[in-house]
Design a protein around this motif. Structure first.
Motif, PDB file in Angstrom:
ATOM      1  N   TYR A 167       0.824  -1.212   0.000  1.00 18.97           N
ATOM      2  CA  TYR A 167       0.000   0.000   0.000  1.00 18.97           C
ATOM      3  C   TYR A 167       0.858   1.261   0.000  1.00 18.97           C
ATOM      4  O   TYR A 167       0.512   2.258  -0.644  1.00 18.97           O
ATOM      5  N   ALA A 168       1.976   1.220   0.710  1.00 20.27           N
ATOM      6  CA  ALA A 168       2.867   2.389   0.759  1.00 20.27           C
ATOM      7  C   ALA A 168       3.447   2.696  -0.621  1.00 20.27           C
ATOM      8  O   ALA A 168       3.601   3.864  -1.000  1.00 20.27           O
ATOM      9  N   ALA A 169       3.744   1.637  -1.381  1.00 23.08           N
ATOM     10  CA  ALA A 169       4.289   1.833  -2.726  1.00 23.08           C
ATOM     11  C   ALA A 169       3.266   2.465  -3.663  1.00 23.08           C
ATOM     12  O   ALA A 169       3.626   3.175  -4.613  1.00 23.08           O
ATOM     13  N   LEU A 170       1.981   2.238  -3.389  1.00 23.04           N
ATOM     14  CA  LEU A 170       0.918   2.779  -4.240  1.00 23.04           C
ATOM     15  C   LEU A 170       0.445   4.157  -3.803  1.00 23.04           C
ATOM     16  O   LEU A 170      -0.238   4.856  -4.560  1.00 23.04           O
ATOM     17  N   LEU A 171       0.813   4.564  -2.592  1.00 24.76           N
ATOM     18  CA  LEU A 171       0.310   5.823  -2.040  1.00 24.76           C
ATOM     19  C   LEU A 171       0.585   7.035  -2.921  1.00 24.76           C
ATOM     20  O   LEU A 171      -0.290   7.902  -3.071  1.00 24.76           O
ATOM     21  N   PRO A 172       1.769   7.152  -3.549  1.00 26.74           N
ATOM     22  CA  PRO A 172       2.006   8.329  -4.401  1.00 26.74           C
ATOM     23  C   PRO A 172       1.070   8.422  -5.607  1.00 26.74           C
ATOM     24  O   PRO A 172       0.955   9.480  -6.223  1.00 26.74           O
ATOM     25  N   TYR A 173       0.401   7.326  -5.930  1.00 28.60           N
ATOM     26  CA  TYR A 173      -0.483   7.287  -7.101  1.00 28.60           C
ATOM     27  C   TYR A 173      -1.962   7.418  -6.721  1.00 28.60           C
ATOM     28  O   TYR A 173      -2.827   7.337  -7.578  1.00 28.60           O
ATOM     29  N   ARG A 226      -3.642   1.140 -10.979  1.00 23.51           N
ATOM     30  CA  ARG A 226      -3.870   1.376 -12.397  1.00 23.51           C
ATOM     31  C   ARG A 226      -3.090   2.600 -12.893  1.00 23.51           C
ATOM     32  O   ARG A 226      -2.567   2.602 -14.002  1.00 23.51           O
ATOM     33  N   LYS A 227      -3.006   3.613 -12.051  1.00 23.31           N
ATOM     34  CA  LYS A 227      -2.245   4.799 -12.431  1.00 23.31           C
ATOM     35  C   LYS A 227      -0.756   4.477 -12.512  1.00 23.31           C
ATOM     36  O   LYS A 227      -0.065   4.900 -13.449  1.00 23.31           O
ATOM     37  N   MET A 228      -0.255   3.720 -11.534  1.00 26.56           N
ATOM     38  CA  MET A 228       1.143   3.312 -11.571  1.00 26.56           C
ATOM     39  C   MET A 228       1.428   2.500 -12.837  1.00 26.56           C
ATOM     40  O   MET A 228       2.435   2.720 -13.526  1.00 26.56           O
ATOM     41  N   LYS A 229       0.518   1.584 -13.152  1.00 26.90           N
ATOM     42  CA  LYS A 229       0.692   0.737 -14.327  1.00 26.90           C
ATOM     43  C   LYS A 229       0.686   1.564 -15.608  1.00 26.90           C
ATOM     44  O   LYS A 229       1.452   1.291 -16.537  1.00 26.90           O
ATOM     45  N   SER A 230      -0.160   2.590 -15.671  1.00 28.40           N
ATOM     46  CA  SER A 230      -0.228   3.427 -16.866  1.00 28.40           C
ATOM     47  C   SER A 230       1.051   4.232 -17.061  1.00 28.40           C
ATOM     48  O   SER A 230       1.416   4.563 -18.195  1.00 28.40           O
ATOM     49  N   ALA A 236       5.108  -1.651 -12.177  1.00 26.98           N
ATOM     50  CA  ALA A 236       3.893  -2.157 -11.529  1.00 26.98           C
ATOM     51  C   ALA A 236       3.915  -3.674 -11.443  1.00 26.98           C
ATOM     52  O   ALA A 236       3.603  -4.257 -10.394  1.00 26.98           O
ATOM     53  N   LYS A 237       4.299  -4.326 -12.529  1.00 30.11           N
ATOM     54  CA  LYS A 237       4.386  -5.793 -12.521  1.00 30.11           C
ATOM     55  C   LYS A 237       5.457  -6.265 -11.551  1.00 30.11           C
ATOM     56  O   LYS A 237       5.260  -7.254 -10.817  1.00 30.11           O
ATOM     57  N   ARG A 238       6.576  -5.564 -11.514  1.00 31.99           N
ATOM     58  CA  ARG A 238       7.656  -5.932 -10.591  1.00 31.99           C
ATOM     59  C   ARG A 238       7.181  -5.821  -9.144  1.00 31.99           C
ATOM     60  O   ARG A 238       7.498  -6.683  -8.308  1.00 31.99           O
ATOM     61  N   LEU A 239       6.418  -4.789  -8.850  1.00 35.30           N
ATOM     62  CA  LEU A 239       5.887  -4.623  -7.499  1.00 35.30           C
ATOM     63  C   LEU A 239       4.951  -5.774  -7.139  1.00 35.30           C
ATOM     64  O   LEU A 239       5.077  -6.371  -6.057  1.00 35.30           O
ATOM     65  N   ILE A 243       5.687  -8.548  -4.155  1.00 35.27           N
ATOM     66  CA  ILE A 243       4.775  -8.733  -3.023  1.00 35.27           C
ATOM     67  C   ILE A 243       4.269 -10.174  -2.990  1.00 35.27           C
ATOM     68  O   ILE A 243       4.188 -10.796  -1.915  1.00 35.27           O
ATOM     69  N   ARG A 244       3.919 -10.715  -4.132  1.00 34.37           N
ATOM     70  CA  ARG A 244       3.450 -12.104  -4.192  1.00 34.37           C
ATOM     71  C   ARG A 244       4.501 -13.057  -3.637  1.00 34.37           C
ATOM     72  O   ARG A 244       4.193 -13.937  -2.814  1.00 34.37           O
ATOM     73  N   ASN A 245       5.736 -12.878  -4.073  1.00 33.36           N
ATOM     74  CA  ASN A 245       6.825 -13.759  -3.614  1.00 33.36           C
ATOM     75  C   ASN A 245       7.071 -13.605  -2.119  1.00 33.36           C
ATOM     76  O   ASN A 245       7.330 -14.598  -1.415  1.00 33.36           O
TER      77      ASN A 245
END
Length: 274
Positions: A167-173, A226-230, A236-239, A243-245
């Protein structure tokens, strides 16, 4: 009072499909709504309207309680999917903004918005709610926080540290209209709601069993992701992969299809027009 503009989001076909696949439906809260309605409405339920209905997953939950249910949304792509998956004969859909609903004054028994009202120009929406609701008609606004938690035995604490990292990684977006705390917007709506008979619940936990992959897919439907991915699809995929791993390592499992428990925190407003 914060004056926000209405937004048109969730309209790309892949996002619409992911929303249908991964988003959770808080069916437990429907009983809360109906319990609130019954003392005054005396089980005479004619029309429910689900505003910002999206793919209709929440709309159909109202079908057993009303003669007619109408889902409204500004997104043609969402409504197309809702109609394609609709199996309830008393449910229909209409394209319209939340602030200009296609109903006569005093026509609606229940006006609901499930995880959508924060995108509305809500001062105008509240005025529209006051117009379309019958006397004793009810307004129900539900939403949830984005900081979902995970449970998996002894790994629970470690999993939630990893979730916080996600969630912290997505906060800027994050969309600025959501503010720093999503429930604050709803508290402002609650305070501004003109109906004196109203209730606020700040934390209703909903539990769902899901796989690690499903949790990742759910977070990937967030507008921030979605914004990060755009802006950088590779990052975005790396994140997501990272996280999954990390989740799998904390659980000591080798497959992302292992099940855990997702805990989502909902809050809601229930209000009755005099």
């Amino acid at each position: 009072m914060r004056d926000v503009m209405a937004f048109r989001l969730f309209e790309e076909r892949d996002h619409v499909a992911a929303y249908l696949q991964y988003r959770l439906t808080p069916y437990e809260l429907i009983n809360k709504i109906m319990d609130f309605m019954e003392p005054k409405m005396q089980n005479k339920f004619n029309l429910a309207v689900d505003v910002g209905c999206g793919n209709g997953k929440g709309t159909v939950l109202l079908a057993p309680f009303f003669k007619q249910v109408v889902g409204t949304d500004v997104s043609p792509a969402q409504l197309e999917l809702a109609r394609a998956y609709s199996t309830s004969p008393n449910v229909s859909y209409s394209q319209s903004p939340a602030e200009e609903l296609p109903f006569e004054s005093g026509q609606v028994d229940l006006l609901a918005a499930m995880t959508a009202a924060h995108w509305f120009e809500w001062p105008r929406f509240l005025k529209e709610a006051e117009r379309v609701l019958k006397p004793n008609g009810c307004l129900a606004l539900l939403s949830n926080t984005m900081d979902m938690e995970l449970e998996y035995g002894d790994a629970t604490s470690a999993l939630n540290d990893i979730c916080k990292e996600f969630y912290a990684a997505l906060l800027p977006y994050k969309n600025p209209c959501l503010g720093t705390c999503s429930s604050q917007t709803y508290l402002e709506m609650f305070d501004s709601c003109p109906f004196p008979d109203k209730e606020w619940n700040g934390c209703q936990k909903i539990y769902r069993t899901a796989t690690v992959n499903r949790y990742i897919g759910l977070v990937e439907t967030f507008t921030s992701y979605r914004k990060m991915k755009s802006q950088d699809a590779t990052a975005a995929k790396r994140l997501s992969d990272d996280i999954r791993n990390k989740l799998m390592a904390a659980m000591q499992v080798s497959s992302p299809d292992v099940e855990l428990t997702i805990v989502t925190k909902y809050f809601y407003i229930l209000a009755r027009k005099p």
